[in-house]
Design a protein around this motif. Sequence first.
Motif, mmCIF file in Angstrom:
data_model
loop_
_atom_site.group_PDB
_atom_site.id
_atom_site.type_symbol
_atom_site.label_atom_id
_atom_site.label_comp_id
_atom_site.label_asym_id
_atom_site.label_seq_id
_atom_site.Cartn_x
_atom_site.Cartn_y
_atom_site.Cartn_z
ATOM 1 N N GLU A 103 0.720 -1.191 -0.060
ATOM 2 C CA GLU A 103 -0.266 0.158 0.046
ATOM 3 C C GLU A 103 1.011 1.043 -0.090
ATOM 4 O O GLU A 103 0.503 2.221 -0.775
ATOM 5 N N LYS A 104 2.004 1.061 0.767
ATOM 6 C CA LYS A 104 2.867 2.455 0.868
ATOM 7 C C LYS A 104 3.456 2.574 -0.678
ATOM 8 O O LYS A 104 3.557 3.824 -1.146
ATOM 9 N N GLU A 105 3.910 1.517 -1.154
ATOM 10 C CA GLU A 105 4.662 1.521 -2.517
ATOM 11 C C GLU A 105 3.508 1.974 -3.690
ATOM 12 O O GLU A 105 3.878 2.776 -4.644
ATOM 13 N N ARG A 106 2.242 1.461 -3.527
ATOM 14 C CA ARG A 106 1.376 2.097 -4.594
ATOM 15 C C ARG A 106 1.137 3.460 -4.261
ATOM 16 O O ARG A 106 0.905 4.179 -5.266
ATOM 17 N N ARG A 107 1.130 4.042 -3.277
ATOM 18 C CA ARG A 107 0.997 5.622 -2.842
ATOM 19 C C ARG A 107 2.440 6.170 -3.364
ATOM 20 O O ARG A 107 2.365 7.278 -4.102
ATOM 21 N N ARG A 108 3.461 5.576 -3.317
ATOM 22 C CA ARG A 108 4.517 6.159 -3.847
ATOM 23 C C ARG A 108 4.523 6.270 -5.466
ATOM 24 O O ARG A 108 5.046 7.158 -6.140
ATOM 25 N N LEU A 109 3.965 5.048 -6.381
ATOM 26 C CA LEU A 109 3.748 5.080 -7.623
ATOM 27 C C LEU A 109 2.950 6.255 -8.137
ATOM 28 O O LEU A 109 3.267 7.033 -8.944
ATOM 29 N N CYS A 110 2.140 6.591 -6.976
ATOM 30 C CA CYS A 110 0.955 7.829 -7.689
ATOM 31 C C CYS A 110 1.880 8.938 -7.568
ATOM 32 O O CYS A 110 1.266 9.876 -8.336
ATOM 33 N N GLU A 111 2.712 8.976 -6.509
ATOM 34 C CA GLU A 111 3.186 10.276 -6.451
ATOM 35 C C GLU A 111 4.251 10.570 -7.371
ATOM 36 O O GLU A 111 4.061 11.811 -7.919
ATOM 37 N N ILE A 112 4.888 9.615 -8.050
ATOM 38 C CA ILE A 112 5.812 9.449 -8.995
ATOM 39 C C ILE A 112 5.204 10.136 -10.199
ATOM 40 O O ILE A 112 5.587 10.867 -10.891
ATOM 41 N N GLU A 118 -4.331 3.957 -10.993
ATOM 42 C CA GLU A 118 -3.585 3.073 -9.950
ATOM 43 C C GLU A 118 -4.067 2.829 -8.559
ATOM 44 O O GLU A 118 -3.909 1.910 -7.860
ATOM 45 N N ASP A 119 -4.745 4.218 -8.087
ATOM 46 C CA ASP A 119 -4.830 4.369 -6.556
ATOM 47 C C ASP A 119 -6.248 5.464 -6.749
ATOM 48 O O ASP A 119 -6.419 6.527 -6.863
ATOM 49 N N LYS A 120 -7.550 4.628 -6.615
ATOM 50 C CA LYS A 120 -8.914 5.508 -6.461
ATOM 51 C C LYS A 120 -8.743 6.488 -5.447
ATOM 52 O O LYS A 120 -9.634 7.129 -5.505
ATOM 53 N N GLY A 121 -7.920 6.255 -4.319
ATOM 54 C CA GLY A 121 -7.917 7.236 -3.242
ATOM 55 C C GLY A 121 -6.995 8.295 -3.405
ATOM 56 O O GLY A 121 -6.597 9.059 -2.331
ATOM 57 N N SER A 122 -6.312 8.705 -4.518
ATOM 58 C CA SER A 122 -5.393 9.607 -4.557
ATOM 59 C C SER A 122 -5.717 10.973 -4.616
ATOM 60 O O SER A 122 -6.250 11.472 -5.875
ATOM 61 N N GLY A 176 -13.782 12.615 -6.804
ATOM 62 C CA GLY A 176 -12.565 12.520 -6.072
ATOM 63 C C GLY A 176 -13.370 12.651 -4.552
ATOM 64 O O GLY A 176 -12.867 11.935 -3.402
ATOM 65 N N PHE A 177 -14.454 13.364 -4.460
ATOM 66 C CA PHE A 177 -15.106 13.325 -2.924
ATOM 67 C C PHE A 177 -15.732 11.986 -2.586
ATOM 68 O O PHE A 177 -15.775 11.468 -1.566
ATOM 69 N N SER A 178 -16.380 11.468 -3.702
ATOM 70 C CA SER A 178 -16.800 10.098 -3.645
ATOM 71 C C SER A 178 -15.780 9.102 -3.033
ATOM 72 O O SER A 178 -16.064 8.270 -2.230
ATOM 73 N N ALA A 179 -14.704 9.128 -3.698
ATOM 74 C CA ALA A 179 -13.560 8.014 -3.260
ATOM 75 C C ALA A 179 -12.762 8.721 -2.234
ATOM 76 O O ALA A 179 -12.587 7.585 -1.434
ATOM 77 N N THR A 180 -12.646 9.813 -1.619
ATOM 78 C CA THR A 180 -11.682 10.245 -0.591
ATOM 79 C C THR A 180 -12.560 10.781 0.561
ATOM 80 O O THR A 180 -12.106 10.748 1.712
ATOM 81 N N LYS A 181 -13.758 11.349 0.196
ATOM 82 C CA LYS A 181 -14.444 11.971 1.171
ATOM 83 C C LYS A 181 -13.683 13.307 1.856
ATOM 84 O O LYS A 181 -13.891 13.683 3.143
ATOM 85 N N SER A 182 -12.771 13.813 0.987
ATOM 86 C CA SER A 182 -12.061 14.885 1.364
ATOM 87 C C SER A 182 -12.557 16.297 1.296
ATOM 88 O O SER A 182 -13.233 16.523 0.152
ATOM 89 N N ALA A 183 -12.668 17.106 2.218
ATOM 90 C CA ALA A 183 -13.145 18.355 2.052
ATOM 91 C C ALA A 183 -12.483 19.272 1.196
ATOM 92 O O ALA A 183 -13.213 20.235 0.688
ATOM 93 N N ALA A 184 -11.452 18.961 0.731
ATOM 94 C CA ALA A 184 -10.644 19.963 -0.247
ATOM 95 C C ALA A 184 -11.241 19.657 -1.706
ATOM 96 O O ALA A 184 -11.579 20.546 -2.427
ATOM 97 N N CYS A 185 -11.959 18.251 -1.911
ATOM 98 C CA CYS A 185 -12.876 18.347 -3.104
ATOM 99 C C CYS A 185 -14.245 19.371 -2.952
ATOM 100 O O CYS A 185 -14.542 19.909 -3.973
ATOM 101 N N LEU A 186 -14.863 19.202 -1.787
ATOM 102 C CA LEU A 186 -15.944 19.745 -1.439
ATOM 103 C C LEU A 186 -15.612 21.550 -1.535
ATOM 104 O O LEU A 186 -16.368 22.144 -2.046
ATOM 105 N N GLN A 187 -14.388 21.962 -1.125
ATOM 106 C CA GLN A 187 -14.220 23.466 -1.250
ATOM 107 C C GLN A 187 -14.325 23.799 -2.807
ATOM 108 O O GLN A 187 -14.679 24.934 -3.151
ATOM 109 N N ARG A 188 -13.659 22.937 -3.417
ATOM 110 C CA ARG A 188 -13.808 23.348 -5.164
ATOM 111 C C ARG A 188 -15.151 23.381 -5.820
ATOM 112 O O ARG A 188 -15.493 23.914 -6.632
ATOM 113 N N ILE A 189 -15.909 22.082 -5.259
ATOM 114 C CA ILE A 189 -17.134 21.923 -5.654
ATOM 115 C C ILE A 189 -18.269 23.254 -5.568
ATOM 116 O O ILE A 189 -19.019 23.861 -6.206
#
Length: 217
Positions: A68-77, A104-108, A135-148
């Motif tokens: 899981e850590k390496e998958r996140r790293r892949l998305c970062e690259i 690669e990662d629906k939660g990115s 993005g909000f559906s996948a992560t529930k992050s308020a950052a997506c809501l701010q843009r919406i």
Amino acid sequence: LYSLAEDYAAANQRGKEIEILQQIGDDNPNSVLALSKLRDARLESRDWEKAVDLQKEILRLASFPESEKERRRLCEIIHLNAMHYCEQGDTDSARDELQRAIKEDKGSLPAYIALGDLYFKDNLRKDALKIWKSGFSATKSAACLQRIQLMAEGDFIKLCESELSSHPARSDIAAMLGALFLEKGENGKAAQILEDTAAHSSLSHHILLVAARQAKN
């Protein structure tokens, strides 16, 4: 050989460093250490595509939970590669890379935010809104809501209310929605939303609640 590669790196001879690390990797194709050092050297050289390929090999060899850590790293690259394309003015390739990161990662979250921002910058507002909603559906992050909220207030309100009905402890979302209702003069709604999540809230949330109660009265 690792020490020799480090000497080349210290001397800023990236080509020589990569050559040595590639030799080590060829002799040890399943060595995560060799692959990781070669990946890092590729990153230092801003060779994003080869770094992505190496990270995929590392991910293939990793087991849970390290995978899981390496998958996140892949998305970062991949995200770094997308930003490189942005710097070059190649937004089409940047969007492709960010879509790749999401695949690669629906939660990115960074990929959703950056991809939506690119669409918005290119005046593709519907595409931007769609990505931020996904993005909000996948992560529930308020950052997506701010843009919406900036683009579709009605959608923002519905998403906030739906999330609060399922997760009433989301004081961050309650604060965003309560602040909007205060701005709109709907003080009773603002007070109710903020009161429902007061037990889980921060100081700023309580300040909003006091303001809503005062305005309500």
